[in-house]
Design a protein around this motif. Sequence first.
Motif, PDB file in Angstrom:
ATOM      1  N   THR A   6     -32.874 -49.916  -9.261  1.00 54.48           N
ATOM      2  CA  THR A   6     -33.373 -49.406  -7.957  1.00 54.48           C
ATOM      3  C   THR A   6     -32.377 -48.344  -7.392  1.00 54.48           C
ATOM      4  O   THR A   6     -31.180 -48.598  -7.663  1.00 54.48           O
ATOM      5  CB  THR A   6     -33.857 -50.299  -6.992  1.00 54.48           C
ATOM      6  N   THR A   7     -32.793 -47.212  -6.937  1.00 50.00           N
ATOM      7  CA  THR A   7     -32.244 -46.164  -6.309  1.00 50.00           C
ATOM      8  C   THR A   7     -33.139 -45.239  -5.330  1.00 50.00           C
ATOM      9  O   THR A   7     -34.377 -45.534  -5.356  1.00 50.00           O
ATOM     10  CB  THR A   7     -31.490 -45.471  -7.518  1.00 50.00           C
ATOM     11  N   GLU A   8     -32.476 -44.236  -4.964  1.00 45.71           N
ATOM     12  CA  GLU A   8     -33.267 -43.359  -4.020  1.00 45.71           C
ATOM     13  C   GLU A   8     -33.264 -41.774  -4.829  1.00 45.71           C
ATOM     14  O   GLU A   8     -32.480 -41.529  -5.203  1.00 45.71           O
ATOM     15  CB  GLU A   8     -32.604 -43.105  -2.770  1.00 45.71           C
ATOM     16  N   ALA A   9     -34.403 -40.994  -4.460  1.00 50.95           N
ATOM     17  CA  ALA A   9     -34.579 -39.774  -4.886  1.00 50.95           C
ATOM     18  C   ALA A   9     -35.424 -39.195  -3.712  1.00 50.95           C
ATOM     19  O   ALA A   9     -36.120 -39.608  -2.899  1.00 50.95           O
ATOM     20  CB  ALA A   9     -35.301 -39.517  -5.937  1.00 50.95           C
ATOM     21  N   ILE A  10     -35.451 -37.647  -3.716  1.00 47.88           N
ATOM     22  CA  ILE A  10     -36.016 -36.992  -2.743  1.00 47.88           C
ATOM     23  C   ILE A  10     -37.508 -36.691  -3.342  1.00 47.88           C
ATOM     24  O   ILE A  10     -37.569 -36.272  -4.443  1.00 47.88           O
ATOM     25  CB  ILE A  10     -35.202 -35.802  -2.370  1.00 47.88           C
ATOM     26  N   VAL A 115     -32.348 -37.469   3.535  1.00 43.60           N
ATOM     27  CA  VAL A 115     -31.908 -36.763   2.218  1.00 43.60           C
ATOM     28  C   VAL A 115     -30.457 -36.908   1.996  1.00 43.60           C
ATOM     29  O   VAL A 115     -29.960 -36.976   0.991  1.00 43.60           O
ATOM     30  CB  VAL A 115     -32.512 -35.723   2.088  1.00 43.60           C
ATOM     31  N   ALA A 116     -29.663 -36.906   3.275  1.00 41.42           N
ATOM     32  CA  ALA A 116     -28.241 -36.966   3.090  1.00 41.42           C
ATOM     33  C   ALA A 116     -27.702 -38.292   2.481  1.00 41.42           C
ATOM     34  O   ALA A 116     -26.660 -38.370   1.926  1.00 41.42           O
ATOM     35  CB  ALA A 116     -27.648 -36.676   4.216  1.00 41.42           C
ATOM     36  N   ASP A 117     -28.587 -39.298   2.601  1.00 43.13           N
ATOM     37  CA  ASP A 117     -28.275 -40.487   1.995  1.00 43.13           C
ATOM     38  C   ASP A 117     -28.584 -40.667   0.649  1.00 43.13           C
ATOM     39  O   ASP A 117     -27.942 -41.777   0.002  1.00 43.13           O
ATOM     40  CB  ASP A 117     -28.928 -41.685   2.912  1.00 43.13           C
ATOM     41  N   VAL A 118     -29.214 -39.919   0.052  1.00 45.48           N
ATOM     42  CA  VAL A 118     -29.565 -39.936  -1.422  1.00 45.48           C
ATOM     43  C   VAL A 118     -28.362 -39.816  -2.194  1.00 45.48           C
ATOM     44  O   VAL A 118     -27.724 -38.564  -1.995  1.00 45.48           O
ATOM     45  CB  VAL A 118     -30.885 -39.030  -1.664  1.00 45.48           C
TER      46      VAL A 118
END
Length: 130
Positions: A6-10, A115-118
């Motif tokens: 798991t991870t993050e994306a915009i 978005v700065a946290d991605v």
Amino acid sequence: MRRRHTTEAIIGGITGTQILVLGRYDQDGQLRPVGRTVPLRPDAARQLAEHLHPAGSDHPWTGARFSSTWGSREPLDVTLVVPELVAEIDADNAIDRGAWRHPMRFVRLRLDATVADVPRFGEGITPAAG
């Protein structure tokens, strides 16, 4: 054996069939496409619809073409959205030139993240729990 993370994306775009097109900023501040999701479940699509906003002509992907599958020339009809929302995704570890080869699963909308946290393009894969 395929491993998933798991991870993050915009969220940068969405198709009429409810597939998200995702990106990450690179070190130069350019939003780079990193992959797409499988079609969203109806409840996830409804949740996202409340938060997505169509992008203007200044979207960094204006004029870009996206293919329906890895290596395909079949175009994907994408509506660009304002790249301000973060999605948590479940992705496998098959990455080529900074992008995931296989479609990801949308886990949830991260309204608690910006978005700065991605992670930057090419970074930030976190092993999934369980």
